[in-house]
Structures are given as C-alpha cells and as structure tokens.
Design a protein around this motif. Structure first.
Motif, PDB file in Angstrom:
ATOM      1  N   GLN A  52      -6.391   1.491  -7.204  1.00  0.00           N
ATOM      2  CA  GLN A  52      -6.821   0.504  -8.197  1.00  0.00           C
ATOM      3  C   GLN A  52      -6.842   1.258  -9.519  1.00  0.00           C
ATOM      4  OE1 GLN A  52      -7.805  -1.739 -10.592  1.00  0.00           O
ATOM      5  NE2 GLN A  52      -9.906  -1.075 -10.438  1.00  0.00           N
ATOM      6  N   TYR A  92     -11.864  -5.211 -16.550  1.00  0.00           N
ATOM      7  CA  TYR A  92     -12.045  -4.355 -15.377  1.00  0.00           C
ATOM      8  C   TYR A  92     -13.478  -4.508 -14.892  1.00  0.00           C
ATOM      9  CZ  TYR A  92     -14.405  -0.957 -18.433  1.00  0.00           C
ATOM     10  OH  TYR A  92     -15.269  -0.350 -19.298  1.00  0.00           O
ATOM     11  N   ASP A  93     -13.721  -4.114 -13.648  1.00  0.00           N
ATOM     12  CA  ASP A  93     -15.051  -4.211 -13.069  1.00  0.00           C
ATOM     13  C   ASP A  93     -15.959  -3.157 -13.693  1.00  0.00           C
ATOM     14  OD1 ASP A  93     -14.570  -6.325 -11.267  1.00  0.00           O
ATOM     15  OD2 ASP A  93     -13.604  -4.952  -9.867  1.00  0.00           O
ATOM     16  N   TYR A 113      -8.308  -8.955  -2.461  1.00  0.00           N
ATOM     17  CA  TYR A 113      -7.641  -8.445  -3.659  1.00  0.00           C
ATOM     18  C   TYR A 113      -6.988  -7.101  -3.387  1.00  0.00           C
ATOM     19  CZ  TYR A 113     -10.453 -11.963  -6.040  1.00  0.00           C
ATOM     20  OH  TYR A 113     -11.042 -13.131  -6.440  1.00  0.00           O
ATOM     21  N   ALA A 114      -7.607  -6.311  -2.538  1.00  0.00           N
ATOM     22  CA  ALA A 114      -7.102  -4.978  -2.216  1.00  0.00           C
ATOM     23  C   ALA A 114      -6.004  -5.064  -1.170  1.00  0.00           C
ATOM     24  CB  ALA A 114      -8.248  -4.110  -1.699  1.00  0.00           C
ATOM     25  N   THR A 150      -9.490   1.650 -14.303  1.00  0.00           N
ATOM     26  CA  THR A 150     -10.707   2.457 -14.249  1.00  0.00           C
ATOM     27  C   THR A 150     -10.908   3.159 -15.590  1.00  0.00           C
ATOM     28  OG1 THR A 150      -9.569   4.457 -13.486  1.00  0.00           O
ATOM     29  CG2 THR A 150     -10.351   2.915 -11.778  1.00  0.00           C
ATOM     30  N   ARG A 185      -4.801  -8.406  -9.881  1.00  0.00           N
ATOM     31  CA  ARG A 185      -5.596  -9.216  -8.965  1.00  0.00           C
ATOM     32  C   ARG A 185      -6.942  -9.612  -9.556  1.00  0.00           C
ATOM     33  NH1 ARG A 185      -1.837 -10.438  -5.502  1.00  0.00           N
ATOM     34  NH2 ARG A 185      -1.923  -9.461  -3.497  1.00  0.00           N
ATOM     35  N   GLY A 186      -7.583 -10.524  -8.856  1.00  0.00           N
ATOM     36  CA  GLY A 186      -8.976 -10.870  -9.100  1.00  0.00           C
ATOM     37  C   GLY A 186      -9.183 -11.852 -10.234  1.00  0.00           C
ATOM     38  N   LYS A 218      -9.236  -8.437 -13.172  1.00  0.00           N
ATOM     39  CA  LYS A 218     -10.075  -7.242 -13.276  1.00  0.00           C
ATOM     40  C   LYS A 218      -9.630  -6.098 -12.372  1.00  0.00           C
ATOM     41  CE  LYS A 218     -14.292  -9.278 -15.016  1.00  0.00           C
ATOM     42  NZ  LYS A 218     -15.744  -9.336 -14.851  1.00  0.00           N
ATOM     43  N   GLN A 219      -8.635  -6.310 -11.559  1.00  0.00           N
ATOM     44  CA  GLN A 219      -8.108  -5.243 -10.709  1.00  0.00           C
ATOM     45  C   GLN A 219      -6.588  -5.258 -10.778  1.00  0.00           C
ATOM     46  OE1 GLN A 219      -9.500  -5.621  -6.691  1.00  0.00           O
ATOM     47  NE2 GLN A 219     -11.638  -5.705  -7.298  1.00  0.00           N
ATOM     48  N   THR A 220      -6.011  -4.093 -10.779  1.00  0.00           N
ATOM     49  CA  THR A 220      -4.562  -3.947 -10.637  1.00  0.00           C
ATOM     50  C   THR A 220      -4.333  -2.842  -9.613  1.00  0.00           C
ATOM     51  OG1 THR A 220      -4.029  -4.699 -12.867  1.00  0.00           O
ATOM     52  CG2 THR A 220      -2.383  -3.336 -11.754  1.00  0.00           C
ATOM     53  N   TRP A 221      -3.689  -3.218  -8.536  1.00  0.00           N
ATOM     54  CA  TRP A 221      -3.395  -2.275  -7.458  1.00  0.00           C
ATOM     55  C   TRP A 221      -1.959  -1.800  -7.562  1.00  0.00           C
ATOM     56  CZ3 TRP A 221      -6.845  -0.245  -4.129  1.00  0.00           C
ATOM     57  CH2 TRP A 221      -8.110  -0.842  -4.093  1.00  0.00           C
TER      58      TRP A 221
END
Length: 165
Positions: free
Chosen positions: A85, A129-130, A25-26, A88, A62-63, A67-70
């Motif tokens: 990321q 989000y995580d 994802y990263a 947050t 992503r994810g 749950k992730q946006t880079w």
C-alpha cells in the motif's frame, strides 16, 4: 412490533454482509505465486500496469475517496511476488522539489484529485490517505511537469462548514 424487529435484524444481517466487501481493498492474503489473471479476477482491472525490474506491476487505487493504492509486483513468469500500500507518509516524504511527474506516478500512482492552477501555472495533485488528522498530501507540478512544492493540508471533506446565515 414484529415488523420493527424484522427490519432491525435485516439491517444487522445486511451490515455483516458488507464487512467482507470493506476488507477487500487489499490484495488476497495468499498473493505470492498467484497469476496475474487470477489476481485481476479477484481485484478487477488495474488502473495502470508498468514494467519494473524484469517483471511488471499492477496499480489498484482503492477505498472510499481513493485512500489506498496497492501496487502488486509480478516476476518475469507472471507470478505475484509482493504487494504494498503506497499511500503512506513515508512515501510522501520521498517527494522532492524538482522531481519529475513520472517519478511521482511511479512512487504513488495516480492522484485522487487533480486541480489546474490559474494562468497556466501547472496543476495540483492531491492524495487522500488513511490518517487520524484528516489530512491529504498535495503536490504542485509546474508546466514543465516537475514538482514545485509538496506538503500536507486539511482534506476538504473534513473542514467544518458554517451553515448559519
């Protein structure tokens, strides 16, 4: 018995084969100096590209469940300089009442879920989000595309369902 042993080992091998996919994802670890084309070849096409600070930024949601946006930043020559990321709590806490919709997009990228409010009162953007408490961050936007309210609430996939009739 032999068939069960083969099946068990096949599942274990398949599980290990998926591990690299989960960690992808990263952006790549050796990101700095990478060209835009090389990054897109590895990560796929971005959701959005923005011009920022004499360079550009590619946005990659992503994810599972988004749950992730880079955000990957490039200098004027098209070389990657950093990635972050952005989903947050630190960034969510920067969202203020009255903030324009475009400012929210520049800060967080696109939401993972959008719901229209009744009587044409605007929309609610939700960002998964995580986190350990299974929350998501929600932003209520007015018809004038300004933040009316924002805060954390339980994510619907984590709510307990009562299936008894």
């Amino acid at each position: 018995m032999q068939h069960h042993r083969f099946l068990r080992w096949s599942l274990i091998v398949f599980g290990f084969a998926l591990l690299p996919a989960c960690s992808s994802y990263a952006p790549p670890a050796a990101l700095v100096g990478m060209s835009r084309e090389a990054l897109v070849a590895q990560m796929g096409h971005p959701d959005t590209e923005r011009k920022v600070d004499g360079g550009s930024r590619l946005e990659f949601p992503r994810g599972p469940l988004g749950k992730q946006t880079w955000f990957v930043y490039f200098d004027a020559t098209g070389r990657a300089i950093r990635a972050e990321q952005v989903l947050t709590e630190q960034n969510f806490n920067r969202v203020d009442v009255g903030m324009a919709q475009d400012e929210v997009l520049k800060l967080l990228g696109r939401p993972s879920d959008t719901q229209a409010l009744g009587r044409e009162r605007g929309v609610v953007w939700s960002y998964r989000y995580d986190n350990y408490v299974c929350n998501w961050f929600q932003i209520e936007l007015s018809q004038q595309q300004q933040v009316r309210s924002a805060g954390y609430s339980p994510s619907p996939e984590c709510e307990r369902r009562d299936d008894s009739f």
